[in-house]
Design a protein around this motif. Structure first.
Motif, PDB file in Angstrom:
ATOM      1  N   GLY A 137      37.401  32.796  54.073  1.00 33.23           N
ATOM      2  CA  GLY A 137      37.048  32.027  55.265  1.00 33.23           C
ATOM      3  C   GLY A 137      37.606  32.719  56.494  1.00 33.23           C
ATOM      4  O   GLY A 137      37.356  33.896  56.732  1.00 33.23           O
ATOM      5  N   ASP A 138      38.406  31.985  57.254  1.00 28.90           N
ATOM      6  CA  ASP A 138      39.015  32.580  58.443  1.00 28.90           C
ATOM      7  C   ASP A 138      40.463  32.991  58.198  1.00 28.90           C
ATOM      8  O   ASP A 138      41.209  33.265  59.127  1.00 28.90           O
ATOM      9  N   ILE A 139      40.855  33.041  56.918  1.00 27.51           N
ATOM     10  CA  ILE A 139      42.220  33.418  56.559  1.00 27.51           C
ATOM     11  C   ILE A 139      42.226  34.868  56.101  1.00 27.51           C
ATOM     12  O   ILE A 139      41.416  35.272  55.277  1.00 27.51           O
ATOM     13  N   THR A 140      43.141  35.637  56.662  1.00 23.38           N
ATOM     14  CA  THR A 140      43.319  37.010  56.232  1.00 23.38           C
ATOM     15  C   THR A 140      44.585  37.094  55.399  1.00 23.38           C
ATOM     16  O   THR A 140      45.633  36.611  55.813  1.00 23.38           O
ATOM     17  N   CYS A 141      44.457  37.707  54.239  1.00 22.49           N
ATOM     18  CA  CYS A 141      45.562  37.748  53.286  1.00 22.49           C
ATOM     19  C   CYS A 141      46.050  39.178  53.122  1.00 22.49           C
ATOM     20  O   CYS A 141      45.251  40.095  52.983  1.00 22.49           O
ATOM     21  N   ASP A 142      47.359  39.344  53.119  1.00 20.58           N
ATOM     22  CA  ASP A 142      47.930  40.675  53.008  1.00 20.58           C
ATOM     23  C   ASP A 142      48.158  41.116  51.570  1.00 20.58           C
ATOM     24  O   ASP A 142      48.413  42.294  51.320  1.00 20.58           O
ATOM     25  N   SER A 143      48.118  40.173  50.630  1.00 23.58           N
ATOM     26  CA  SER A 143      48.354  40.543  49.238  1.00 23.58           C
ATOM     27  C   SER A 143      47.349  39.850  48.329  1.00 23.58           C
ATOM     28  O   SER A 143      46.777  38.817  48.681  1.00 23.58           O
ATOM     29  N   LEU A 144      47.147  40.451  47.166  1.00 25.60           N
ATOM     30  CA  LEU A 144      46.134  39.959  46.235  1.00 25.60           C
ATOM     31  C   LEU A 144      46.731  39.862  44.837  1.00 25.60           C
ATOM     32  O   LEU A 144      47.321  40.818  44.323  1.00 25.60           O
ATOM     33  N   LEU A 145      46.582  38.693  44.216  1.00 23.18           N
ATOM     34  CA  LEU A 145      46.911  38.518  42.804  1.00 23.18           C
ATOM     35  C   LEU A 145      45.608  38.398  42.031  1.00 23.18           C
ATOM     36  O   LEU A 145      44.794  37.521  42.312  1.00 23.18           O
ATOM     37  N   LEU A 146      45.421  39.270  41.054  1.00 24.80           N
ATOM     38  CA  LEU A 146      44.210  39.255  40.233  1.00 24.80           C
ATOM     39  C   LEU A 146      44.536  38.764  38.828  1.00 24.80           C
ATOM     40  O   LEU A 146      45.458  39.262  38.182  1.00 24.80           O
ATOM     41  N   ASP A 147      43.783  37.787  38.377  1.00 21.97           N
ATOM     42  CA  ASP A 147      43.832  37.340  36.991  1.00 21.97           C
ATOM     43  C   ASP A 147      42.850  38.219  36.219  1.00 21.97           C
ATOM     44  O   ASP A 147      41.639  38.090  36.369  1.00 21.97           O
ATOM     45  N   VAL A 148      43.386  39.130  35.409  1.00 24.17           N
ATOM     46  CA  VAL A 148      42.527  40.052  34.661  1.00 24.17           C
ATOM     47  C   VAL A 148      42.541  39.723  33.168  1.00 24.17           C
ATOM     48  O   VAL A 148      42.215  40.574  32.327  1.00 24.17           O
ATOM     49  N   VAL A 149      42.899  38.488  32.847  1.00 24.65           N
ATOM     50  CA  VAL A 149      43.009  38.054  31.452  1.00 24.65           C
ATOM     51  C   VAL A 149      41.727  38.333  30.676  1.00 24.65           C
ATOM     52  O   VAL A 149      41.764  38.852  29.562  1.00 24.65           O
ATOM     53  N   GLN A 150      40.580  37.967  31.238  1.00 31.38           N
ATOM     54  CA  GLN A 150      39.313  38.152  30.519  1.00 31.38           C
ATOM     55  C   GLN A 150      38.760  39.561  30.640  1.00 31.38           C
ATOM     56  O   GLN A 150      37.982  40.001  29.788  1.00 31.38           O
ATOM     57  N   ALA A 151      39.148  40.269  31.682  1.00 26.44           N
ATOM     58  CA  ALA A 151      38.559  41.578  31.952  1.00 26.44           C
ATOM     59  C   ALA A 151      39.267  42.718  31.234  1.00 26.44           C
ATOM     60  O   ALA A 151      38.637  43.715  30.858  1.00 26.44           O
ATOM     61  N   ALA A 152      40.579  42.601  31.054  1.00 24.70           N
ATOM     62  CA  ALA A 152      41.356  43.714  30.499  1.00 24.70           C
ATOM     63  C   ALA A 152      40.841  44.113  29.120  1.00 24.70           C
ATOM     64  O   ALA A 152      40.688  43.284  28.231  1.00 24.70           O
ATOM     65  N   ILE A 155      36.125  45.718  30.335  1.00 23.40           N
ATOM     66  CA  ILE A 155      35.427  46.498  31.351  1.00 23.40           C
ATOM     67  C   ILE A 155      36.419  47.487  31.943  1.00 23.40           C
ATOM     68  O   ILE A 155      37.626  47.236  31.958  1.00 23.40           O
ATOM     69  N   PRO A 156      35.941  48.628  32.433  1.00 27.02           N
ATOM     70  CA  PRO A 156      36.860  49.584  33.053  1.00 27.02           C
ATOM     71  C   PRO A 156      37.509  48.963  34.288  1.00 27.02           C
ATOM     72  O   PRO A 156      36.828  48.402  35.150  1.00 27.02           O
ATOM     73  N   TRP A 157      38.820  49.044  34.351  1.00 27.27           N
ATOM     74  CA  TRP A 157      39.549  48.523  35.507  1.00 27.27           C
ATOM     75  C   TRP A 157      40.922  49.168  35.550  1.00 27.27           C
ATOM     76  O   TRP A 157      41.546  49.393  34.510  1.00 27.27           O
ATOM     77  N   SER A 158      41.383  49.455  36.750  1.00 23.63           N
ATOM     78  CA  SER A 158      42.695  50.069  36.914  1.00 23.63           C
ATOM     79  C   SER A 158      43.447  49.373  38.032  1.00 23.63           C
ATOM     80  O   SER A 158      42.939  49.233  39.149  1.00 23.63           O
ATOM     81  N   PHE A 159      44.648  48.929  37.721  1.00 23.72           N
ATOM     82  CA  PHE A 159      45.502  48.319  38.743  1.00 23.72           C
ATOM     83  C   PHE A 159      45.773  49.308  39.876  1.00 23.72           C
ATOM     84  O   PHE A 159      45.800  48.932  41.045  1.00 23.72           O
ATOM     85  N   ALA A 160      45.937  50.571  39.542  1.00 19.84           N
ATOM     86  CA  ALA A 160      46.290  51.578  40.544  1.00 19.84           C
ATOM     87  C   ALA A 160      45.250  51.673  41.649  1.00 19.84           C
ATOM     88  O   ALA A 160      45.587  51.717  42.837  1.00 19.84           O
ATOM     89  N   TRP A 161      43.957  51.708  41.251  1.00 23.11           N
ATOM     90  CA  TRP A 161      42.929  51.857  42.286  1.00 23.11           C
ATOM     91  C   TRP A 161      42.370  50.533  42.790  1.00 23.11           C
ATOM     92  O   TRP A 161      41.587  50.495  43.735  1.00 23.11           O
ATOM     93  N   SER A 162      42.777  49.415  42.189  1.00 28.86           N
ATOM     94  CA  SER A 162      42.262  48.116  42.617  1.00 28.86           C
ATOM     95  C   SER A 162      42.826  47.682  43.964  1.00 28.86           C
ATOM     96  O   SER A 162      42.203  46.895  44.681  1.00 28.86           O
ATOM     97  N   GLY A 163      44.007  48.167  44.298  1.00 30.54           N
ATOM     98  CA  GLY A 163      44.657  47.727  45.524  1.00 30.54           C
ATOM     99  C   GLY A 163      45.382  46.413  45.383  1.00 30.54           C
ATOM    100  O   GLY A 163      46.029  45.953  46.327  1.00 30.54           O
TER     101      GLY A 163
END
Length: 354
Positions: A137-152, A155-163
């Protein structure tokens, strides 16, 4: 009735033989991983090898892996005294921890954006975009928590390049034991300890490590990465598509949720108006198939997933959702047997409504 068929991999994956063997071996080791003698060093070695395996699976540094009792505990970092206020944008398997946040009030920057990379109900994969500077919305967030329980591991995914700043995952979703998971903390991120005490896990999660569970987690992580690299989930996706095509050929009123979006390769969520999901689960269980009408957050809980409402379904339709989730052990015969049993019941529902 023939042999039962397990089609609820998003709830939990079957324990891998390699994970079971690693756990049995670890249980025969007497040492405490915090002890400096030879027995303790052996136990510490098991923990650190598992840490490296989990790190390799999710593309992070071993020093960024904090072992926990599961993804739910890992998500509780959002409740810590030093954590920023969090804004949840997508229902996940752990939204119960984030529901205490009042999204109607102003959240001053900085805030943490908490979201699932892949939804447990529909399998739909969400691109969180690039950060810092994630927006809701109109909120800007400086940090991101990702729940990767189902994805790990699926599918290809890397914490390093996810940001992402933080990520959470669970062992039992990838064929490891229940009761162990991990919080991934980007190097340089300051978080409060999940548990106070002896200072284990670099002071972030005190308490003697669950060596056997962690060893099983590490073995499962290695096997899951091998499966992914060998294309096992591409075959799973083919089976998922066979399932949906077979059902759609006869069940003309059934809606396949998210089938035009990027999804996990193993997940099918479909809605048959007038046939409640919980009823379908019971009927399929009696026919020998384990499926689900939603995520398994808590025992016996039946709820309408908010994500289905967000995707345009009304409450009546959402109550009629069924989730079928496959895995590398699923066979085409399993899928076709399920389709036959489900369509048999669907015809009865349709005939009664005629």
């Amino acid at each position: 009735m023939g042999e039962r068929v397990y089609l609820d991999w998003n709830a939990t994956a079957p324990l891998r033989p390699v994970a079971r063997a690693a756990m049995i071996d670890a249980m025969d080791r007497v040492g405490n991983p915090s002890s400096v003698h030879a027995e303790g060093r052996v136990a510490r070695g098991l923990v650190e090898r598992a840490r490296a395996s989990v790190a390799e699976l999710v593309g992070c540094k071993p020093s960024e892996v904090v072992f926990t009792s599961g993804a739910t505990e890992a998500a509780s970092v959002l409740r810590s005294a030093t954590a920023h206020a969090a804004v949840c944008v997508q229902e996940t398997a752990h939204d119960c921890l984030w529901a205490h946040l009042d999204l109607g009030r102003a959240v001053e920057r900085p805030a943490t954006l908490a979201m699932g990379l892949a939804n447990s109900e529909t399998g739909v994969v969400t691109d969180p975009g690039a950060g810092p500077g994630w927006t809701y919305g109109d909120i800007t967030c400086d940090s991101l928590l990702l729940d990767v329980v189902q994805a790990a591991g699926r599918i290809p995914w890397s914490f390093a390049w996810s940001g992402a700043t933080l990520a959470i995952l669970s062992a039992h979703k990838i064929g490891g034991p229940k009761g162990v998971g991990a919080l991934i903390v980007r190097e340089g991120t300051d978080i409060a300890a999940l548990q106070l005490g002896g200072g284990q896990e670099l002071g972030r999660r005190s308490g003697t490590e669950n060596v056997a569970g962690i060893a099983g987690f590490g073995a499962a992580a290695t096997a899951a990465l091998e499966e992914l690299n060998q294309g096992a989930w591409l075959n799973v996706e083919k089976l998922r598509n066979i399932l949906e095509k077979t059902l759609a050929s006869e069940a003309k009123e059934t809606i396949f949720v998210g089938n035009d979006l990027d999804r996990l390769p193993n997940t099918s969520c479909f809605v048959t108006p007038g046939w409640k999901g919980e009823t379908q689960v019971m009927q399929m269980d009696l026919a020998g198939f384990a499926v689900s009408s939603g995520s398994a957050c808590s025992s016996g809980k039946v709820k309408v997933p908010r994500v289905l409402r967000a995707m345009g379904l009304d409450d009546g339709q959402a109550e009629c959702a069924l989730r079928v989730s496959l895995g590398p052990e699923t066979t085409e015969e399993n899928v076709l047997r399920f389709c036959e049993a489900w369509l048999k019941q669907e015809r009865k529902i349709r005939d009664r409504a005629a």
